[in-house]
Design an enzyme around this catalytic site. Structure first.
Site, PDB file in Angstrom:
ATOM      1  N   GLU A 219       2.060 -14.427   4.634  1.00  0.00           N
ATOM      2  CA  GLU A 219       1.675 -15.180   5.326  1.00  0.00           C
ATOM      3  C   GLU A 219       0.363 -14.800   6.250  1.00  0.00           C
ATOM      4  OE1 GLU A 219       4.552 -13.843   4.735  1.00  0.00           O
ATOM      5  OE2 GLU A 219       6.160 -14.937   5.483  1.00  0.00           O
TER       6      GLU A 219
ATOM      7  N   ASN B 268       0.932  -1.225   0.090  1.00  0.00           N
ATOM      8  CA  ASN B 268      -0.079   0.032  -0.203  1.00  0.00           C
ATOM      9  C   ASN B 268       0.829   1.245   0.053  1.00  0.00           C
ATOM     10  OD1 ASN B 268      -1.673   2.035   1.308  1.00  0.00           O
ATOM     11  ND2 ASN B 268      -3.119   0.557   0.893  1.00  0.00           N
ATOM     12  N   ALA B 269       0.345   2.306  -0.746  1.00  0.00           N
ATOM     13  CA  ALA B 269       1.309   3.306  -0.711  1.00  0.00           C
ATOM     14  C   ALA B 269       1.492   3.972   0.838  1.00  0.00           C
ATOM     15  CB  ALA B 269       0.385   4.433  -1.310  1.00  0.00           C
TER      16      ALA B 269
ATOM     17  N   CYS C  94       4.171 -11.703  11.672  1.00  0.00           N
ATOM     18  CA  CYS C  94       3.356 -13.249  10.968  1.00  0.00           C
ATOM     19  C   CYS C  94       3.817 -14.333  11.915  1.00  0.00           C
ATOM     20  CB  CYS C  94       4.019 -13.429   9.544  1.00  0.00           C
ATOM     21  SG  CYS C  94       3.444 -12.637   8.445  1.00  0.00           S
TER      22      CYS C  94
ATOM     23  N   CYS D  84       8.052 -13.074   9.044  1.00  0.00           N
ATOM     24  CA  CYS D  84       8.544 -11.650   9.939  1.00  0.00           C
ATOM     25  C   CYS D  84       8.005 -12.108  11.396  1.00  0.00           C
ATOM     26  CB  CYS D  84       8.137 -10.441   9.390  1.00  0.00           C
ATOM     27  SG  CYS D  84       6.425 -10.106   9.578  1.00  0.00           S
TER      28      CYS D  84
END
Ligand code: THU
Length: 161
Positions: free
Chosen positions: A75, A65-66, A115, A112
């Site tokens: 995940e 996303n911007a 996750c 990460c």
């Protein structure tokens, strides 16, 4: 004072031929899913495939996303979809792979911290381990037996009892 040690065992493979068919198949699905990732900012595409106990497979990829923190890792996209569609079905395994600048990523990509925490929630809920299959370029593969192995000394629902 007592010094303690935490050790984990995991398996490393250099050829997909040495893997069992189910794991190989799941890697194939993660590799397909990676191609559809939405990663216009990092150009780091991640694919995941989750195998459920009822035989269903849920495939996903990262969605950026911007506003960077609003994006989501592959995940968590997979695990949340799996739990929303099949809330009472146990998760057997998750395969994860990546593609950087349109090439298979040569290093193993491991979930990460966020996750790991999200995956641990479902592992503890189901009371059975979720196998983690990490797949890199040139058929390099690592299999970790559970999420708990990736997140020792974790915070979980039992802390809120
Ligand atoms: N990413 C994942 O999808 N999974 C991981 O385990 C690590 C990172 C994504 C997030 C972001 O879109 C991009 O990879 C670069 O960090």
């Amino acid at each position: 004072m007592k010094e303690k040690e935490i050790k984990i065992k995991y398996q490393e493979y250099n050829s997909l031929e040495d893997l069992d068919e189910i794991d190989k198949n799941l890697i194939g699905k993660a590799k397909k899913a990676v191609l559809k990732a939405y990663a216009p900012y990092s150009h780091f595409k991640v694919g995941a495939a989750v195998l459920l106990e009822n035989g269903e497979t849920i495939c996903s990829n990262n969605q950026e996303n911007a506003a960077y923190p609003s994006g989501m890792c592959a995940e968590r996209v997979a695990i949340y979809y799996a739990s929303s569609k099949f809330p009472d079905v146990a998760i057997k395994a998750i395969a994860i792979t990546a593609n950087y600048n349109e090439k298979d990523y040569d290093k193993l990509i491991s979930p990460c911290g966020n996750c790991r925490q999200a995956l641990l929630e479902y592992e503890q809920k189901q009371g059975k381990p979720i196998k983690v299959i990490l797949s890199a370029a040139e058929e390099k593969t690592v299999i970790i037996n559970s999420i708990e192995d990736l997140l020792p000394l974790s915070f979980g629902s039992k802390n809120l009892e």
